[in-house]
Design a protein around this motif. Sequence first.
Motif, PDB file in Angstrom:
ATOM      1  N   ILE A 140      -6.431   0.937  -6.097  1.00  0.00           N
ATOM      2  CA  ILE A 140      -5.063   0.688  -5.626  1.00  0.00           C
ATOM      3  C   ILE A 140      -4.125   1.784  -6.112  1.00  0.00           C
ATOM      4  O   ILE A 140      -3.272   2.275  -5.358  1.00  0.00           O
ATOM      5  N   ASP A 141      -4.271   2.185  -7.366  1.00  0.00           N
ATOM      6  CA  ASP A 141      -3.393   3.215  -7.922  1.00  0.00           C
ATOM      7  C   ASP A 141      -3.553   4.535  -7.179  1.00  0.00           C
ATOM      8  O   ASP A 141      -2.555   5.204  -6.874  1.00  0.00           O
ATOM      9  N   ILE A 142      -4.785   4.916  -6.881  1.00  0.00           N
ATOM     10  CA  ILE A 142      -5.013   6.159  -6.125  1.00  0.00           C
ATOM     11  C   ILE A 142      -4.347   6.069  -4.760  1.00  0.00           C
ATOM     12  O   ILE A 142      -3.684   7.011  -4.296  1.00  0.00           O
ATOM     13  N   THR A 143      -4.518   4.935  -4.099  1.00  0.00           N
ATOM     14  CA  THR A 143      -3.944   4.748  -2.765  1.00  0.00           C
ATOM     15  C   THR A 143      -2.423   4.710  -2.815  1.00  0.00           C
ATOM     16  O   THR A 143      -1.734   5.292  -1.967  1.00  0.00           O
ATOM     17  N   ARG A 144      -1.883   4.024  -3.808  1.00  0.00           N
ATOM     18  CA  ARG A 144      -0.421   3.945  -3.952  1.00  0.00           C
ATOM     19  C   ARG A 144       0.175   5.332  -4.150  1.00  0.00           C
ATOM     20  O   ARG A 144       1.205   5.680  -3.540  1.00  0.00           O
ATOM     21  N   ARG A 145      -0.436   6.116  -5.015  1.00  0.00           N
ATOM     22  CA  ARG A 145       0.079   7.468  -5.266  1.00  0.00           C
ATOM     23  C   ARG A 145       0.034   8.318  -4.000  1.00  0.00           C
ATOM     24  O   ARG A 145       0.953   9.103  -3.726  1.00  0.00           O
ATOM     25  N   ALA A 146      -1.035   8.166  -3.223  1.00  0.00           N
ATOM     26  CA  ALA A 146      -1.128   8.907  -1.963  1.00  0.00           C
ATOM     27  C   ALA A 146      -0.042   8.458  -0.989  1.00  0.00           C
ATOM     28  O   ALA A 146       0.566   9.276  -0.291  1.00  0.00           O
ATOM     29  N   GLU A 166       0.178 -10.237   5.299  1.00  0.00           N
ATOM     30  CA  GLU A 166       1.436 -10.329   4.554  1.00  0.00           C
ATOM     31  C   GLU A 166       1.265 -11.165   3.288  1.00  0.00           C
ATOM     32  O   GLU A 166       1.877 -10.868   2.253  1.00  0.00           O
ATOM     33  N   ARG A 167       0.444 -12.213   3.365  1.00  0.00           N
ATOM     34  CA  ARG A 167       0.187 -13.024   2.175  1.00  0.00           C
ATOM     35  C   ARG A 167      -0.561 -12.219   1.125  1.00  0.00           C
ATOM     36  O   ARG A 167      -0.213 -12.241  -0.067  1.00  0.00           O
ATOM     37  N   ILE A 168      -1.605 -11.489   1.562  1.00  0.00           N
ATOM     38  CA  ILE A 168      -2.383 -10.675   0.619  1.00  0.00           C
ATOM     39  C   ILE A 168      -1.492  -9.626  -0.032  1.00  0.00           C
ATOM     40  O   ILE A 168      -1.537  -9.416  -1.254  1.00  0.00           O
ATOM     41  N   ALA A 169      -0.688  -8.947   0.782  1.00  0.00           N
ATOM     42  CA  ALA A 169       0.194  -7.917   0.231  1.00  0.00           C
ATOM     43  C   ALA A 169       1.163  -8.511  -0.782  1.00  0.00           C
ATOM     44  O   ALA A 169       1.384  -7.945  -1.857  1.00  0.00           O
ATOM     45  N   ALA A 170       1.749  -9.667  -0.461  1.00  0.00           N
ATOM     46  CA  ALA A 170       2.706 -10.296  -1.380  1.00  0.00           C
ATOM     47  C   ALA A 170       2.047 -10.674  -2.693  1.00  0.00           C
ATOM     48  O   ALA A 170       2.657 -10.559  -3.765  1.00  0.00           O
ATOM     49  N   ASP A 171       0.779 -11.095  -2.647  1.00  0.00           N
ATOM     50  CA  ASP A 171       0.075 -11.522  -3.859  1.00  0.00           C
ATOM     51  C   ASP A 171      -0.430 -10.348  -4.691  1.00  0.00           C
ATOM     52  O   ASP A 171      -0.416 -10.406  -5.927  1.00  0.00           O
ATOM     53  N   LEU A 172      -0.907  -9.301  -4.021  1.00  0.00           N
ATOM     54  CA  LEU A 172      -1.625  -8.245  -4.724  1.00  0.00           C
ATOM     55  C   LEU A 172      -0.851  -6.940  -4.839  1.00  0.00           C
ATOM     56  O   LEU A 172      -0.839  -6.313  -5.904  1.00  0.00           O
ATOM     57  N   VAL A 173      -0.248  -6.500  -3.748  1.00  0.00           N
ATOM     58  CA  VAL A 173       0.407  -5.182  -3.737  1.00  0.00           C
ATOM     59  C   VAL A 173       1.722  -5.278  -2.959  1.00  0.00           C
ATOM     60  O   VAL A 173       1.850  -4.739  -1.855  1.00  0.00           O
ATOM     61  N   PRO A 179      -0.834  -3.784   6.301  1.00  0.00           N
ATOM     62  CA  PRO A 179      -2.107  -3.227   6.800  1.00  0.00           C
ATOM     63  C   PRO A 179      -2.919  -2.546   5.701  1.00  0.00           C
ATOM     64  O   PRO A 179      -4.150  -2.606   5.694  1.00  0.00           O
ATOM     65  N   LEU A 180      -2.222  -1.920   4.774  1.00  0.00           N
ATOM     66  CA  LEU A 180      -2.896  -1.246   3.678  1.00  0.00           C
ATOM     67  C   LEU A 180      -3.521  -2.248   2.716  1.00  0.00           C
ATOM     68  O   LEU A 180      -4.618  -2.031   2.192  1.00  0.00           O
ATOM     69  N   ALA A 181      -2.837  -3.354   2.478  1.00  0.00           N
ATOM     70  CA  ALA A 181      -3.378  -4.383   1.593  1.00  0.00           C
ATOM     71  C   ALA A 181      -4.701  -4.918   2.135  1.00  0.00           C
ATOM     72  O   ALA A 181      -5.684  -5.070   1.398  1.00  0.00           O
ATOM     73  N   VAL A 182      -4.747  -5.199   3.432  1.00  0.00           N
ATOM     74  CA  VAL A 182      -5.983  -5.691   4.048  1.00  0.00           C
ATOM     75  C   VAL A 182      -7.088  -4.646   3.955  1.00  0.00           C
ATOM     76  O   VAL A 182      -8.243  -4.953   3.621  1.00  0.00           O
ATOM     77  N   ALA A 183      -6.743  -3.393   4.227  1.00  0.00           N
ATOM     78  CA  ALA A 183      -7.744  -2.328   4.173  1.00  0.00           C
ATOM     79  C   ALA A 183      -8.295  -2.153   2.765  1.00  0.00           C
ATOM     80  O   ALA A 183      -9.494  -1.889   2.580  1.00  0.00           O
ATOM     81  N   LEU A 184      -7.455  -2.301   1.755  1.00  0.00           N
ATOM     82  CA  LEU A 184      -7.908  -2.164   0.373  1.00  0.00           C
ATOM     83  C   LEU A 184      -8.880  -3.281  -0.012  1.00  0.00           C
ATOM     84  O   LEU A 184      -9.901  -3.029  -0.652  1.00  0.00           O
ATOM     85  N   VAL A 185      -8.570  -4.511   0.374  1.00  0.00           N
ATOM     86  CA  VAL A 185      -9.464  -5.622   0.060  1.00  0.00           C
ATOM     87  C   VAL A 185     -10.797  -5.433   0.770  1.00  0.00           C
ATOM     88  O   VAL A 185     -11.873  -5.654   0.189  1.00  0.00           O
ATOM     89  N   ALA A 186     -10.758  -4.995   2.029  1.00  0.00           N
ATOM     90  CA  ALA A 186     -11.998  -4.758   2.770  1.00  0.00           C
ATOM     91  C   ALA A 186     -12.819  -3.644   2.118  1.00  0.00           C
ATOM     92  O   ALA A 186     -14.038  -3.767   1.953  1.00  0.00           O
ATOM     93  N   ALA A 187     -12.160  -2.557   1.717  1.00  0.00           N
ATOM     94  CA  ALA A 187     -12.871  -1.447   1.093  1.00  0.00           C
ATOM     95  C   ALA A 187     -13.463  -1.837  -0.245  1.00  0.00           C
ATOM     96  O   ALA A 187     -14.595  -1.453  -0.577  1.00  0.00           O
ATOM     97  N   TRP A 188     -12.706  -2.616  -1.023  1.00  0.00           N
ATOM     98  CA  TRP A 188     -13.196  -3.089  -2.326  1.00  0.00           C
ATOM     99  C   TRP A 188     -14.464  -3.920  -2.147  1.00  0.00           C
ATOM    100  O   TRP A 188     -15.457  -3.734  -2.856  1.00  0.00           O
TER     101      TRP A 188
END
Length: 231
Positions: A140-146, A166-173, A179-188
Amino acid sequence: MSTVRGARARARIEITAAIKDEARTQLAAEGAAKLSLRAVARELGMVSSALYRYFPSRDDLLTALIVDAYDAVGAAAEQAAADTAGRRPLDRWTAVCRAVRAWAVAHPHEYALIYGSPVPGYTAPQDTIAPAARVGLVLIDITRRAHETEGLALPPLPDALRPEAERIAADLVPDLPPPLAVALVAAWSQLFGLVSFEIFGQFHRVVEDRDAFFTAAARRLGQEVGLLPRA
C-alpha cells in the motif's frame, strides 16, 4: 538484585527461543495440528509443568509461532522496500513480492502455518492482526507514494462493485480512490495465491522456471494496480 533479574530475563528469553525452535521442528515433521506441548517439553528435557510457565497452552505457543512467521515475512518485505528506495514504484513492488516468495521458499513450514489449512480447534487472537498486515502495508505504501508523485493508471471499476469498493477504501485506505483499494486487495490475495501454488506443489510439472514466472506475474500484479512501467 538487578544482576539477578537480568540473568533471569536472559534465561527466560533463551528458553522461550528453544521452545519455539523445537515447536518449529515439530511443525516440519508433524504439522501444526499435531503440535504438542508435552512432546516439546520431552524433546527439551523439561517437565510439562515447567513449559507451561512459558506457554500456558498449545494455542499460546501456536500464536507465538504465527506472530513470528508474520513478522519474519513482513520484515523481509519491508527490507526489500528499503533496499529499493528511490527506484521506480513498479520495480519496488516487484522486489517486495520477490522477497515474500524467497522467504516462503526458505521457510515452507512456517509459511504453511500462516497461509495453509486452518489448525483444527485454533482461533487466531487479535495479536496476530497487526503482524499479518505488514506485507500488505508495504505494498500500500509503495502504491500510495506512486499515486502522490508520478500518478497511477487507475484500474476500471464496474458499477456493481462500486459500493463494496467504497466500503473497502473507507476501511483500509481512505486516502486512496476506491478502484485502487479493490485492485490492492485483489493483488494482495493473488500474490499469496502465487506463492501458495508454488509452496504447496500445484506448479509441479506445470511451471519449470518458477523464478522467472513469479517475477513476471508479480510485475503484472503491480501493473494491474496501476503502477506504470518504465517508459
